[in-house]
Design a protein around this motif. Sequence first.
Motif, PDB file in Angstrom:
ATOM      1  N   GLY A   8      20.143 -37.617 -38.133  1.00  0.00           N
ATOM      2  CA  GLY A   8      19.734 -37.174 -39.424  1.00  0.00           C
ATOM      3  C   GLY A   8      19.379 -38.583 -40.341  1.00  0.00           C
ATOM      4  O   GLY A   8      20.046 -39.392 -40.169  1.00  0.00           O
ATOM      5  N   GLU A   9      18.414 -38.222 -41.100  1.00  0.00           N
ATOM      6  CA  GLU A   9      18.129 -39.456 -42.256  1.00  0.00           C
ATOM      7  C   GLU A   9      19.116 -39.861 -42.890  1.00  0.00           C
ATOM      8  O   GLU A   9      19.480 -41.013 -43.311  1.00  0.00           O
ATOM      9  CB  GLU A   9      16.860 -39.139 -42.821  1.00  0.00           C
ATOM     10  N   VAL A  10      19.979 -38.749 -43.283  1.00  0.00           N
ATOM     11  CA  VAL A  10      21.067 -38.867 -44.439  1.00  0.00           C
ATOM     12  C   VAL A  10      22.198 -39.833 -43.726  1.00  0.00           C
ATOM     13  O   VAL A  10      22.528 -40.783 -44.332  1.00  0.00           O
ATOM     14  CB  VAL A  10      21.669 -37.697 -44.964  1.00  0.00           C
ATOM     15  N   VAL A  11      22.378 -39.545 -42.391  1.00  0.00           N
ATOM     16  CA  VAL A  11      23.305 -40.256 -41.660  1.00  0.00           C
ATOM     17  C   VAL A  11      23.154 -41.637 -41.584  1.00  0.00           C
ATOM     18  O   VAL A  11      23.864 -42.763 -41.808  1.00  0.00           O
ATOM     19  CB  VAL A  11      23.841 -39.566 -40.382  1.00  0.00           C
ATOM     20  N   ALA A  12      21.495 -41.940 -41.022  1.00  0.00           N
ATOM     21  CA  ALA A  12      21.222 -43.167 -40.866  1.00  0.00           C
ATOM     22  C   ALA A  12      21.125 -44.099 -42.155  1.00  0.00           C
ATOM     23  O   ALA A  12      21.721 -45.129 -42.252  1.00  0.00           O
ATOM     24  CB  ALA A  12      19.684 -43.388 -40.511  1.00  0.00           C
ATOM     25  N   LEU A  13      20.683 -43.377 -43.189  1.00  0.00           N
ATOM     26  CA  LEU A  13      20.969 -43.983 -44.692  1.00  0.00           C
ATOM     27  C   LEU A  13      22.348 -44.454 -44.914  1.00  0.00           C
ATOM     28  O   LEU A  13      22.331 -45.472 -45.573  1.00  0.00           O
ATOM     29  CB  LEU A  13      20.246 -43.389 -45.624  1.00  0.00           C
ATOM     30  N   SER A  14      23.177 -43.618 -44.635  1.00  0.00           N
ATOM     31  CA  SER A  14      24.581 -44.173 -44.984  1.00  0.00           C
ATOM     32  C   SER A  14      25.190 -45.191 -44.483  1.00  0.00           C
ATOM     33  O   SER A  14      26.189 -46.006 -44.740  1.00  0.00           O
ATOM     34  CB  SER A  14      25.546 -42.964 -44.798  1.00  0.00           C
ATOM     35  N   ARG A  15      24.525 -45.310 -43.113  1.00  0.00           N
ATOM     36  CA  ARG A  15      25.003 -46.538 -42.214  1.00  0.00           C
ATOM     37  C   ARG A  15      23.984 -47.745 -42.636  1.00  0.00           C
ATOM     38  O   ARG A  15      23.927 -48.650 -41.711  1.00  0.00           O
ATOM     39  CB  ARG A  15      24.689 -46.258 -40.805  1.00  0.00           C
ATOM     40  N   GLY A  16      23.180 -47.893 -43.456  1.00  0.00           N
ATOM     41  CA  GLY A  16      22.485 -48.746 -43.922  1.00  0.00           C
ATOM     42  C   GLY A  16      21.198 -49.088 -43.253  1.00  0.00           C
ATOM     43  O   GLY A  16      20.500 -50.059 -43.287  1.00  0.00           O
ATOM     44  N   VAL A  17      20.560 -48.126 -42.660  1.00  0.00           N
ATOM     45  CA  VAL A  17      19.386 -48.003 -41.827  1.00  0.00           C
ATOM     46  C   VAL A  17      18.180 -47.379 -42.754  1.00  0.00           C
ATOM     47  O   VAL A  17      18.179 -46.404 -43.429  1.00  0.00           O
ATOM     48  CB  VAL A  17      19.439 -47.001 -40.734  1.00  0.00           C
ATOM     49  N   ASN A  18      17.181 -48.152 -42.890  1.00  0.00           N
ATOM     50  CA  ASN A  18      15.950 -47.903 -43.713  1.00  0.00           C
ATOM     51  C   ASN A  18      15.117 -47.010 -42.856  1.00  0.00           C
ATOM     52  O   ASN A  18      14.114 -47.396 -41.917  1.00  0.00           O
ATOM     53  CB  ASN A  18      15.159 -49.120 -44.018  1.00  0.00           C
ATOM     54  N   SER A  19      15.397 -45.703 -42.798  1.00  0.00           N
ATOM     55  CA  SER A  19      14.917 -44.728 -42.101  1.00  0.00           C
ATOM     56  C   SER A  19      13.340 -44.616 -41.852  1.00  0.00           C
ATOM     57  O   SER A  19      12.721 -44.525 -41.039  1.00  0.00           O
ATOM     58  CB  SER A  19      15.784 -43.386 -41.994  1.00  0.00           C
ATOM     59  N   GLY A  20      12.796 -44.763 -43.148  1.00  0.00           N
ATOM     60  CA  GLY A  20      11.256 -44.562 -43.151  1.00  0.00           C
ATOM     61  C   GLY A  20      10.589 -45.771 -42.547  1.00  0.00           C
ATOM     62  O   GLY A  20       9.687 -45.829 -41.914  1.00  0.00           O
ATOM     63  N   ARG A  21      11.210 -47.058 -42.695  1.00  0.00           N
ATOM     64  CA  ARG A  21      10.622 -48.141 -42.138  1.00  0.00           C
ATOM     65  C   ARG A  21      10.699 -48.267 -40.572  1.00  0.00           C
ATOM     66  O   ARG A  21       9.682 -48.357 -39.906  1.00  0.00           O
ATOM     67  CB  ARG A  21      11.242 -49.437 -42.576  1.00  0.00           C
ATOM     68  N   VAL A  22      11.835 -47.666 -40.146  1.00  0.00           N
ATOM     69  CA  VAL A  22      12.260 -48.032 -38.631  1.00  0.00           C
ATOM     70  C   VAL A  22      11.466 -47.036 -37.891  1.00  0.00           C
ATOM     71  O   VAL A  22      10.922 -47.184 -36.907  1.00  0.00           O
ATOM     72  CB  VAL A  22      13.706 -47.672 -38.492  1.00  0.00           C
ATOM     73  N   MET A  23      11.406 -45.612 -38.597  1.00  0.00           N
ATOM     74  CA  MET A  23      10.469 -44.544 -37.937  1.00  0.00           C
ATOM     75  C   MET A  23       8.876 -45.057 -38.090  1.00  0.00           C
ATOM     76  O   MET A  23       8.411 -44.676 -37.013  1.00  0.00           O
ATOM     77  CB  MET A  23      10.856 -43.116 -38.698  1.00  0.00           C
ATOM     78  N   GLY A  24       8.606 -45.405 -38.884  1.00  0.00           N
ATOM     79  CA  GLY A  24       7.103 -45.710 -39.076  1.00  0.00           C
ATOM     80  C   GLY A  24       6.784 -46.954 -38.167  1.00  0.00           C
ATOM     81  O   GLY A  24       5.710 -46.642 -37.378  1.00  0.00           O
ATOM     82  N   LEU A  25       7.803 -47.802 -37.841  1.00  0.00           N
ATOM     83  CA  LEU A  25       7.638 -48.829 -36.981  1.00  0.00           C
ATOM     84  C   LEU A  25       7.563 -48.442 -35.401  1.00  0.00           C
ATOM     85  O   LEU A  25       6.622 -48.662 -34.706  1.00  0.00           O
ATOM     86  CB  LEU A  25       8.454 -49.991 -37.230  1.00  0.00           C
ATOM     87  N   LEU A  26       8.600 -47.701 -35.142  1.00  0.00           N
ATOM     88  CA  LEU A  26       8.895 -47.125 -33.898  1.00  0.00           C
ATOM     89  C   LEU A  26       7.286 -45.987 -33.334  1.00  0.00           C
ATOM     90  O   LEU A  26       7.040 -46.104 -32.332  1.00  0.00           O
ATOM     91  CB  LEU A  26       9.998 -46.232 -33.612  1.00  0.00           C
TER      92      LEU A  26
END
Length: 352
Positions: free
Chosen positions: A232-250
């Motif tokens: 989930g994006e909430v879990v990723a964000l809590s671990r310091g992952v910029n989910s929007g940037r990573v998802m867009g790049l991938l």
Amino acid sequence: MVQDLKNSSTRQNEKGVGLLDSLYRRHFWVMIVIVSMSLLSLIIAPMFGLTFLTPWSQGSDIFWQMRVPRTLAAWLVGAGLSLSGLVFQAILRNPLAEPFTLGVAAGASLGAAIYIYFGVTLTLGVISGISFFAFIGAGLITVMIYQVNFRSGHSPFKLLLMGVILTFFISSILMLLQSLGKSSSALAMMSWMMGRLSFVSLMDLYQLLGVTILCFALIYRYLPELNLLQQGEVVALSRGVNSGRVMGLLFLIVSLMTGVFVAIAGPIGFVGMVIPHVSRKLLGADHRRLFLAVIFLGGFVLVVADTLGSMILKPAEIPVGVVTAIFGAPFFLFVLLREGRVQKFIAPKDNN
């Protein structure tokens, strides 16, 4: 009593460690089997075709110049499509996500169909005209989806819905081009859109190899982020992952990689959805293990499918896209029905 509790806790810990060791050993041997089968298929598959050939037989030129490049291309395409499906399913958290349900393959098919319809003759260095047009089609669809979805707020449901709508719309354009074109161009479109590996050249193989190495290295860099995004994006964000940037790049990397594969081999469906599911059943959900599993298992499956297609009705040949659809469509329905049962609506109890 305290001593008994300590002994019980120690036994439970030892039991847990034993279970983990057993699981690791199982995963290790499953991976060994997958890699061995995949490499063995690369050695054996070139021997089969209209006639049985060996590297040292009279037809060794055909073996090395035609069958070996075709087998290697099938392996690379199968590995790439399987990894694409794994990434899409992780970032969208949807078991039905793959390049063909997101419209990327349809865009590549449209580009190739336009090239065939207008009879364009174009070569850009080592890149053929049909490959260039198919890549442009996939790229345009990728940019369109990226602009609409990731720039205006990411929604996995909206992304899949866009893919389905674009696929249906492009399919109608493809049928229109086939009905309006000459019989020769209509036949060429139909042949290409069934997915074929029989016309892959050495230059195409070099293109596949270069794109595969580059994209696989980029995806490998983001395997820890994929594990978090799947939760989930909430879990990723809590671990310091910029989910929007990573998802867009991938999404961009995988879409463009798929465009190259479709440009060279044609649209080959269901591999990107089936292989990640099978790999998760065998090895769990850790993408650090799944990365190698889907690559080797996807390559193995497409090599076997292409070999079966060239042998079953010889001297005629069944396109590999038809073979994967025959076996992949029932699996797609199984996953769809299973998800439907899991997510079915349960009416609330009437307290009155």
